[in-house]
Design a protein around this motif. Structure first.
Motif, mmCIF file in Angstrom:
data_model
loop_
_atom_site.group_PDB
_atom_site.id
_atom_site.type_symbol
_atom_site.label_atom_id
_atom_site.label_comp_id
_atom_site.label_asym_id
_atom_site.label_seq_id
_atom_site.Cartn_x
_atom_site.Cartn_y
_atom_site.Cartn_z
ATOM 1 N N HIS A 27 -13.776 7.254 1.166
ATOM 2 C CA HIS A 27 -14.522 6.471 0.188
ATOM 3 C C HIS A 27 -14.024 5.037 0.165
ATOM 4 N N TYR A 28 -13.572 4.544 1.319
ATOM 5 C CA TYR A 28 -12.982 3.207 1.361
ATOM 6 C C TYR A 28 -13.929 2.262 2.077
ATOM 7 N N TYR A 158 -5.287 16.164 -2.230
ATOM 8 C CA TYR A 158 -3.951 15.600 -1.993
ATOM 9 C C TYR A 158 -2.868 16.452 -2.664
ATOM 10 N N TYR A 214 -1.266 4.391 -0.413
ATOM 11 C CA TYR A 214 -2.201 3.277 -0.264
ATOM 12 C C TYR A 214 -2.803 2.823 -1.583
ATOM 13 N N TYR A 215 -2.825 3.731 -2.582
ATOM 14 C CA TYR A 215 -3.358 3.295 -3.878
ATOM 15 C C TYR A 215 -2.466 2.238 -4.504
HETATM 16 FE FE FE Z 1 -7.941 8.609 -1.374
#
Ligand code: FE
Length: 332
Positions: A27-28, A158, A214-215
Motif C-alpha cells: 500500500h505504498y 506483521y 519503515y514506519y
Molecule cells: Fe506495512
C-alpha cells in the motif's frame, strides 16, 4: 498505469501493447514510481490491482486459470508461503534473481522472491525509557512493562509473523505464554496501524510500541506532526545478544496461470535490480534485500543490527498456528 479494478479484462486483447498484471498487497505509493520506471525501460505496461491480505489469495483461487494476474506481491512472507501452498504460484528460474536475493529471502523452489526487508522493532519513548532497559522480545513480558506496551491486532500479518517466529524458536506452548505475558502488559486493547502505535507512545498512552522499521522512516520524513512524533521516540533492535531481530520481507512470485509469464519474470528482475532496490530504500525506508545497496539516511542513522536467521519458509510453516496462539493468549 491502470489502478484499481477497472482496466483488466480485454484491455490487453484490444491492443498489441505489452503488459503485466500485478495483484499487490503493498500500500505504498512509491511502488507506482518503480512500476513507471519499469515501463519506461521495457515498454511493458504495469496494471495493478491492490487488495487486502488474504483477499487477493482468495481472488486468485476463485479465478483459477482464468486469472489475468501475472505477479502476486505481498507485504509479508507468510502470505507468499500460503500462496505457494494453495498452488497459486509457479516456480521460475532466474539467474538474475538468484544472484540478487540471498537464499534465505526466497523460496528454495523459486516460487517466491523477497524484494524488501523490514525489521519488527521496539520503538520507545525517549523521555520515559532508557534503551538500557530494553533487551529482547521475550523480556517484554516482564511486569515492569505493565500498562506500557502498544501494538496492533494479532489479525495483522506483521504480528502473526512475529508470533510465528516465537513458535519456531521456542515451541507453541512457550510462544503462547509469551503472548499472554505481552497482553498483560498492553497499555490499551490493540487498535490502529503501526504508525498509530508510535503516535500513541509520543502522546504518552504507552511507552513502547512494536512496529516495522519503515514506519519510523515514514514518520521521520512526514508532516510536521509526524516528525515531532519521530523526535520523541527511538528505534531499538531487540535480541541482539540472542536470536537477532525478527525480519520479514515483502516479495513476489509469478502466478500459476500467468498470461504474461515472461513479462512477469522481467518485472521481478527489475524490482531486484540496484535501481529498484535503491528506489524501495528511499521511497519506503525499507531495507533492500540485495546486499550492497544503500539504505536511506534515516534508516542508516539507526545503525546496523543482527537479524534473525530463521528461514522465512520456517515462519510460513508454523505461521498457520500464530493466530490461534494469539487468540488463546487473549491478543485481540
Ligand atoms: Fe506495512
Amino acid at each position: 498505469m491502470v489502478l484499481g479494478l477497472i482496466g483488466f479484462g480485454g484491455l490487453g486483447a484490444l491492443s498489441a501493447e505489452e503488459e503485466v498484471n500485478v495483484y499487490s498487497h503493498r500500500h505504498y505509493e512509491s511502488d507506482e514510481a518503480l512500476f513507471e520506471e519499469f515501463t519506461k525501460e521495457t515498454g511493458i505496461k504495469v496494471n495493478v490491482v491492490k487488495g487486502g491480505d488474504d483477499g487477493l489469495l482468495e481472488r486468485l483461487k476463485q479465478e483459477g486459470d482464468k486469472s489475468p494476474a501475472d505477479v502476486l506481491i505481498t507485504a509479508d512472507a507468510m502470505r507468499l508461503t500460503r500462496a505457494k501452498e494453495m498452488g497459486l504460484l509457479q516456480p521460475i528460474e532466474s539467474e538474475v534473481l538468484e544472484e540478487a536475493i540471498p537464499a534465505k529471502f526466497r523460496d528454495p523452489e523459486g516460487e517466491w522472491y523477497g524484494l524488501t526487508k523490514r525489521a519488527r522493532v521496539i520503538v520507545y519513548s525517549k523521555d520515559r525509557v532508557k534503551p538500557e532497559e530494553l533487551s529482547t522480545y521475550e523480556e517484554l513480558t516482564d511486569p515492569k512493562w505493565k500498562g506500557r506496551i502498544l501494538t496492533r491486532s494479532s489479525s495483522n500479518a506483521y504480528n502473526q509473523s512475529l508470533i510465528a517466529s516465537q513458535i519456531a524458536h521456542h515451541g507453541e506452548e512457550k510462544a503462547e505464554a509469551w503472548a499472554k505475558g505481552l497482553v498483560e502488559n498492553f497499555a490499551r486493547p490493540p487498535q490502529g496501524s503501526d504508525r498509530d502505535q508510535v503516535r500513541a507512545v509520543a502522546a504518552g498512552e504507552g511507552d513502547l510500541a512494536i512496529v516495522n522499521t519503515y514506519y519510523m522512516g515514514i514518520l521521520a520524513n512526514g508532516s510536521d506532526e509526524d516528525r515531532a512524533v519521530a523526535e520523541k521516540t527511538a528505534v531499538f533492535f531487540p535480541n541482539q545478544e540472542s536470536t537477532g531481530t525478527h525480519v520479514n520481507i515483502s516479495g513476489g512470485g509469478v502466478t500459476r496461470h500467468a498470461p504474461h509469464k515472461e513479462n512477469a519474470v522481467k518485472l521481478l528482475e527489475f524490482l531486484a535490480s540496484d535501481k529498484a532496490q535503491k528506489g524501495f530504500a528511499e521511497g519506503t525506508y525499507e531495507y533492500p534485500v540485495k546486499p550492497g545497496v544503500d539504505v536511506a539516511e534515516t534508516v542508516a542513522a539507526w545503525g546496523e543490527f543482527k537479524e534473525d536467521d530463521l528461514p522465512l519458509e520456517k515462519i510460513g510453516e508454523v505461521g498457520g498456528n500464530a493466530l490461534q496462539t494469539a487468540d488463546r493468549a487473549g491478543w485481540k
